[in-house]
Every structure is written in structure tokens, then in C-alpha cells.
Enzyme design. Sequence first.
Site, PDB file in Angstrom:
ATOM      1  N   GLY A 263      42.684  15.178 -22.149  1.00  0.00           N
ATOM      2  CA  GLY A 263      43.764  15.685 -21.366  1.00  0.00           C
ATOM      3  C   GLY A 263      44.033  14.464 -20.134  1.00  0.00           C
ATOM      4  O   GLY A 263      43.141  13.886 -19.790  1.00  0.00           O
TER       5      GLY A 263
ATOM      6  N   GLN B 153      46.986  11.095 -12.641  1.00  0.00           N
ATOM      7  CA  GLN B 153      46.022  10.028 -12.875  1.00  0.00           C
ATOM      8  C   GLN B 153      46.166   8.760 -13.272  1.00  0.00           C
ATOM      9  O   GLN B 153      45.337   7.996 -13.296  1.00  0.00           O
ATOM     10  CB  GLN B 153      45.106  10.953 -13.899  1.00  0.00           C
ATOM     11  CG  GLN B 153      44.405  12.315 -13.540  1.00  0.00           C
ATOM     12  CD  GLN B 153      43.490  12.632 -14.844  1.00  0.00           C
ATOM     13  OE1 GLN B 153      44.224  13.183 -15.591  1.00  0.00           O
ATOM     14  NE2 GLN B 153      42.277  12.431 -14.993  1.00  0.00           N
TER      15      GLN B 153
ATOM     16  N   CYS C 199      36.355  14.669 -16.410  1.00  0.00           N
ATOM     17  CA  CYS C 199      37.688  14.273 -15.923  1.00  0.00           C
ATOM     18  C   CYS C 199      37.760  12.593 -16.018  1.00  0.00           C
ATOM     19  O   CYS C 199      36.769  11.997 -15.504  1.00  0.00           O
ATOM     20  CB  CYS C 199      37.991  14.784 -14.477  1.00  0.00           C
ATOM     21  SG  CYS C 199      39.439  14.227 -13.865  1.00  0.00           S
ATOM     22  N   LEU C 200      38.705  12.137 -16.686  1.00  0.00           N
ATOM     23  CA  LEU C 200      38.643  10.533 -16.761  1.00  0.00           C
ATOM     24  C   LEU C 200      39.058   9.884 -15.132  1.00  0.00           C
ATOM     25  O   LEU C 200      38.333   8.801 -15.202  1.00  0.00           O
ATOM     26  CB  LEU C 200      39.876  10.001 -17.408  1.00  0.00           C
ATOM     27  CG  LEU C 200      39.990  10.673 -18.921  1.00  0.00           C
ATOM     28  CD1 LEU C 200      41.138  10.185 -19.853  1.00  0.00           C
ATOM     29  CD2 LEU C 200      38.712  10.058 -19.441  1.00  0.00           C
TER      30      LEU C 200
ATOM     31  N   HIS D  61      43.030  22.743 -16.276  1.00  0.00           N
ATOM     32  CA  HIS D  61      42.801  21.494 -15.647  1.00  0.00           C
ATOM     33  C   HIS D  61      43.486  20.424 -15.310  1.00  0.00           C
ATOM     34  O   HIS D  61      43.854  20.053 -14.009  1.00  0.00           O
ATOM     35  CB  HIS D  61      41.329  20.901 -16.427  1.00  0.00           C
ATOM     36  CG  HIS D  61      40.937  19.636 -15.865  1.00  0.00           C
ATOM     37  ND1 HIS D  61      39.338  19.430 -15.686  1.00  0.00           N
ATOM     38  CD2 HIS D  61      41.421  18.311 -15.513  1.00  0.00           C
ATOM     39  CE1 HIS D  61      39.363  18.259 -15.103  1.00  0.00           C
ATOM     40  NE2 HIS D  61      40.345  17.436 -15.328  1.00  0.00           N
ATOM     41  N   GLU D  62      44.420  20.186 -16.378  1.00  0.00           N
ATOM     42  CA  GLU D  62      45.695  19.409 -15.981  1.00  0.00           C
ATOM     43  C   GLU D  62      46.688  20.066 -15.000  1.00  0.00           C
ATOM     44  O   GLU D  62      47.297  19.136 -14.269  1.00  0.00           O
ATOM     45  CB  GLU D  62      46.223  19.048 -17.519  1.00  0.00           C
ATOM     46  CG  GLU D  62      45.266  18.344 -18.449  1.00  0.00           C
ATOM     47  CD  GLU D  62      44.433  17.293 -17.868  1.00  0.00           C
ATOM     48  OE1 GLU D  62      44.823  16.551 -16.992  1.00  0.00           O
ATOM     49  OE2 GLU D  62      43.337  17.146 -18.189  1.00  0.00           O
TER      50      GLU D  62
ATOM     51  N   HIS E 283      45.737  19.304 -11.831  1.00  0.00           N
ATOM     52  CA  HIS E 283      45.917  17.963 -11.132  1.00  0.00           C
ATOM     53  C   HIS E 283      47.395  18.082 -10.461  1.00  0.00           C
ATOM     54  O   HIS E 283      47.622  17.304  -9.729  1.00  0.00           O
ATOM     55  CB  HIS E 283      45.930  17.015 -12.467  1.00  0.00           C
ATOM     56  CG  HIS E 283      44.388  16.430 -12.582  1.00  0.00           C
ATOM     57  ND1 HIS E 283      43.692  15.710 -11.799  1.00  0.00           N
ATOM     58  CD2 HIS E 283      43.819  16.479 -13.867  1.00  0.00           C
ATOM     59  CE1 HIS E 283      42.883  15.510 -12.414  1.00  0.00           C
ATOM     60  NE2 HIS E 283      42.811  15.781 -13.463  1.00  0.00           N
TER      61      HIS E 283
END
Length: 195
Positions: free
Chosen positions: A45, A50, A93-94, A135-136, A139
Site C-alpha cells: 500500500g 508518502q 510502512c515504506l 493503514h493507508e 496516512h
Amino acid sequence: MPVRIIKYPHPTLRHKSKPLRRVDAELKKIIQEMLDLMCADKGIGLAANQVDLPYRLFVVNLQADPAAKDQQYVFINPVITRRSGTAEDEEGCLSFPEIYVPVRRSEKITVGAYNLAGEEVSYELSGLFARAVQHEADHLDGVLFIDRLGPSSRLAVKQQLADLETEFAADRRRGQIGDDQQIAARLAELEVLRT
Ligand code: ZN
């Protein structure tokens, strides 16, 4: 300019994004870049924050495989309308390389959004997909998975977070990242353009 993934503690990760009013050709190109970047980094994701964009938009591909087109989802202006149950599982998480910690989330959710074709969609999700979407969606409100950790996990990642903060400060000193004011001004400009 191609997009790139920003790392904690970049201030855009704390930006509360506004709904998109239009998805133009340039943004469609950026969305494709987001999908490519996500899969290249083996992520499932990636939210607009991000890649330093102030839009309510994220992409998901649970296989992290660009060839798996049927696994590719674009969520525009997503809203989680229903939640039930609780589930705890490991998350990464990236924007937080190499940090993996257990996070408690709702087990099942219903999420409404627009897809890339501009159609209204709604999904009832559970398992990994439900976790990724929560999660996204966080963000987009400037909420990070580290905000949802229990005390022992928080302690476990303390040093790794401090290391990321040191790296970020060094990148800034080298002029690779603007100051807070420059970042805020750029986000405001992009908001005027599409929100
Ligand atoms: Zn993330």
C-alpha cells in the site's frame, strides 16, 4: 518530476489531506508511478502523503506485483463507513524502512471510494486487505502506524525512529529536503490545483 517516497519524520506525513476535486492526466501518471514505486519496494500500500502529495488517495496491491493487475486498487477520497472486531498483526510502512511491529486494527471494515475511472465503489474487507486500507486511510489524516503502538512496541522501535530522525536531519542539512515553510507552501499550491 518523478515522485519519490518520503521517509519519517518528513512533515508531509503529518499533513491532513483534502478530498480530490479532479483527477487529471498528470495525476493519473503520478498514480501509475506510485503503483510502480510501491511494488519496486515490495510494499502492498502507498498513500499520496508518502510521495509528498496532499491528496486523499492511496493505492493497494496485496501481491506487490505490477503484473497482478487484478490485485491493483486505487482508492480516491476513501471513507471507512463501518468497522467491526479487532485483529492484531505485524505491519510495516515504506516511510519507515525495516520497522515491523504489531498493530491493532478493526478486523472487518466497509470502505467507500472512487476508482480511477471515477466510479463509486464500496468494499467489505477483512484480513490483510482491511489492514492495508486502514493503514493507508490513516496516512491521509496524518496518522502513522507508530501512533497506534502499545507501550512495549513503542519502546522496541524507539532507537530505529531516532536513527530515521538523524538521517532526515542530515538530508535537510545537505539541502535535499526543504524547510517546513517551503514544504507547506508547496502542499498549499497543490491543494489549490486539485482539491
Ligand atoms: Zn504507511
